[in-house]
Write a protein that holds these residues in place. Sequence first.
Motif, mmCIF file in Angstrom:
data_model
loop_
_atom_site.group_PDB
_atom_site.id
_atom_site.type_symbol
_atom_site.label_atom_id
_atom_site.label_comp_id
_atom_site.label_asym_id
_atom_site.label_seq_id
_atom_site.Cartn_x
_atom_site.Cartn_y
_atom_site.Cartn_z
ATOM 1 N N GLY A 176 0.790 -1.218 0.000
ATOM 2 C CA GLY A 176 0.000 0.000 0.000
ATOM 3 C C GLY A 176 0.828 1.277 0.000
ATOM 4 N N ILE A 177 2.096 1.195 0.333
ATOM 5 C CA ILE A 177 2.954 2.388 0.364
ATOM 6 C C ILE A 177 3.097 3.009 -1.033
ATOM 7 N N PRO A 178 3.285 2.203 -2.102
ATOM 8 C CA PRO A 178 3.330 2.819 -3.441
ATOM 9 C C PRO A 178 2.043 3.587 -3.758
ATOM 10 N N ASP A 179 0.904 3.056 -3.317
ATOM 11 C CA ASP A 179 -0.371 3.726 -3.551
ATOM 12 C C ASP A 179 -0.433 5.055 -2.806
ATOM 13 N N LEU A 180 0.018 5.047 -1.567
ATOM 14 C CA LEU A 180 0.014 6.262 -0.747
ATOM 15 C C LEU A 180 0.898 7.340 -1.365
ATOM 16 N N LEU A 181 2.091 6.957 -1.814
ATOM 17 C CA LEU A 181 3.003 7.915 -2.440
ATOM 18 C C LEU A 181 2.421 8.473 -3.737
ATOM 19 N N LEU A 182 1.820 7.601 -4.558
ATOM 20 C CA LEU A 182 1.207 8.049 -5.800
ATOM 21 C C LEU A 182 0.060 9.019 -5.521
ATOM 22 N N LEU A 183 -0.742 8.697 -4.537
ATOM 23 C CA LEU A 183 -1.863 9.560 -4.169
ATOM 24 C C LEU A 183 -1.369 10.930 -3.715
ATOM 25 N N LEU A 184 -0.308 10.951 -2.928
ATOM 26 C CA LEU A 184 0.264 12.225 -2.469
ATOM 27 C C LEU A 184 0.800 13.059 -3.638
ATOM 28 N N VAL A 185 1.464 12.413 -4.586
ATOM 29 C CA VAL A 185 1.988 13.121 -5.754
ATOM 30 C C VAL A 185 0.838 13.682 -6.588
ATOM 31 N N GLN A 186 -0.193 12.862 -6.830
ATOM 32 C CA GLN A 186 -1.342 13.328 -7.610
ATOM 33 C C GLN A 186 -2.036 14.498 -6.920
ATOM 34 N N TRP A 187 -2.244 14.368 -5.630
ATOM 35 C CA TRP A 187 -2.906 15.428 -4.873
ATOM 36 C C TRP A 187 -2.084 16.713 -4.921
ATOM 37 N N THR A 188 -0.770 16.595 -4.760
ATOM 38 C CA THR A 188 0.110 17.759 -4.799
ATOM 39 C C THR A 188 0.055 18.433 -6.170
ATOM 40 N N GLN A 189 0.085 17.636 -7.230
ATOM 41 C CA GLN A 189 0.017 18.212 -8.573
ATOM 42 C C GLN A 189 -1.293 18.964 -8.790
ATOM 43 N N GLU A 190 -2.379 18.379 -8.341
ATOM 44 C CA GLU A 190 -3.686 19.007 -8.538
ATOM 45 C C GLU A 190 -3.844 20.280 -7.713
ATOM 46 N N THR A 191 -3.352 20.264 -6.486
ATOM 47 C CA THR A 191 -3.550 21.426 -5.622
ATOM 48 C C THR A 191 -2.500 22.514 -5.822
ATOM 49 N N MET A 192 -1.343 22.158 -6.305
ATOM 50 C CA MET A 192 -0.263 23.126 -6.444
ATOM 51 C C MET A 192 -0.170 23.737 -7.840
ATOM 52 N N ILE A 193 -0.928 23.224 -8.792
ATOM 53 C CA ILE A 193 -0.773 23.669 -10.180
ATOM 54 C C ILE A 193 -0.934 25.177 -10.338
ATOM 55 N N GLU A 194 -1.819 25.783 -9.580
ATOM 56 C CA GLU A 194 -2.026 27.222 -9.683
ATOM 57 C C GLU A 194 -0.911 28.020 -9.019
ATOM 58 N N LYS A 195 -0.163 27.389 -8.139
ATOM 59 C CA LYS A 195 0.904 28.089 -7.418
ATOM 60 C C LYS A 195 2.266 27.923 -8.097
ATOM 61 N N LEU A 196 2.365 26.979 -9.032
ATOM 62 C CA LEU A 196 3.629 26.754 -9.724
ATOM 63 C C LEU A 196 3.798 27.769 -10.855
ATOM 64 N N THR A 197 5.006 28.244 -11.035
ATOM 65 C CA THR A 197 5.284 29.176 -12.127
ATOM 66 C C THR A 197 6.497 28.680 -12.896
ATOM 67 N N TYR A 198 6.568 29.129 -14.141
ATOM 68 C CA TYR A 198 7.690 28.771 -14.998
ATOM 69 C C TYR A 198 8.428 30.040 -15.398
ATOM 70 N N SER A 199 9.714 29.980 -15.369
ATOM 71 C CA SER A 199 10.515 31.136 -15.753
ATOM 72 C C SER A 199 11.670 30.677 -16.632
ATOM 73 N N ASN A 200 11.948 31.438 -17.704
ATOM 74 C CA ASN A 200 13.079 31.122 -18.566
ATOM 75 C C ASN A 200 14.401 31.549 -17.955
ATOM 76 N N GLU A 201 14.311 32.443 -16.982
ATOM 77 C CA GLU A 201 15.530 32.988 -16.390
ATOM 78 C C GLU A 201 15.836 32.268 -15.077
ATOM 79 N N VAL A 202 17.109 32.046 -14.858
ATOM 80 C CA VAL A 202 17.555 31.451 -13.595
ATOM 81 C C VAL A 202 17.802 32.575 -12.610
ATOM 82 N N GLN A 203 17.229 32.446 -11.450
ATOM 83 C CA GLN A 203 17.439 33.465 -10.425
ATOM 84 C C GLN A 203 18.511 32.988 -9.452
ATOM 85 N N VAL A 204 19.444 33.885 -9.137
ATOM 86 C CA VAL A 204 20.528 33.526 -8.237
ATOM 87 C C VAL A 204 20.387 34.265 -6.947
#
Length: 104
Positions: free
Chosen positions: A76-104
């Motif tokens: 069941g641990i693989p299922d739990l990890l997959l569920l956490l990844v899916q949930w994170t992707q769904e809930t964090m998608i609006e908070k993630l940003t993409y940038s072409n520039e590297v910030q130092v």
Amino acid sequence: MSQVDRLYGWKVCRSAPLVKAMKQQSKDVQIEFNAKLTQVITQSKEQGLNTKLYYRNKEMGETYSTVPTCAISGEGIPDLLLLLVQWTQETMIEKLTYSNEVQV
């Protein structure tokens, strides 16, 4: 839910997803599993929480997922990890940003 390996007659399937592990179990173990799952869902409803077995849950934001596991054998641990990844992707998608520039 209680640990799956505590079900009488449970056949250990190390680090297996729950669906795969359930296919290895006898009919009696599957019946006991479903009875315990029903108890967990009922107890959750008594506390005001809607829950479903994770692979039957199609309403992730409204219904909590129950993921039966065993920390000793890893079932069941693989299922739990997959569920956490899916949930994170769904809930964090609006908070993630993409940038072409590297910030130092």
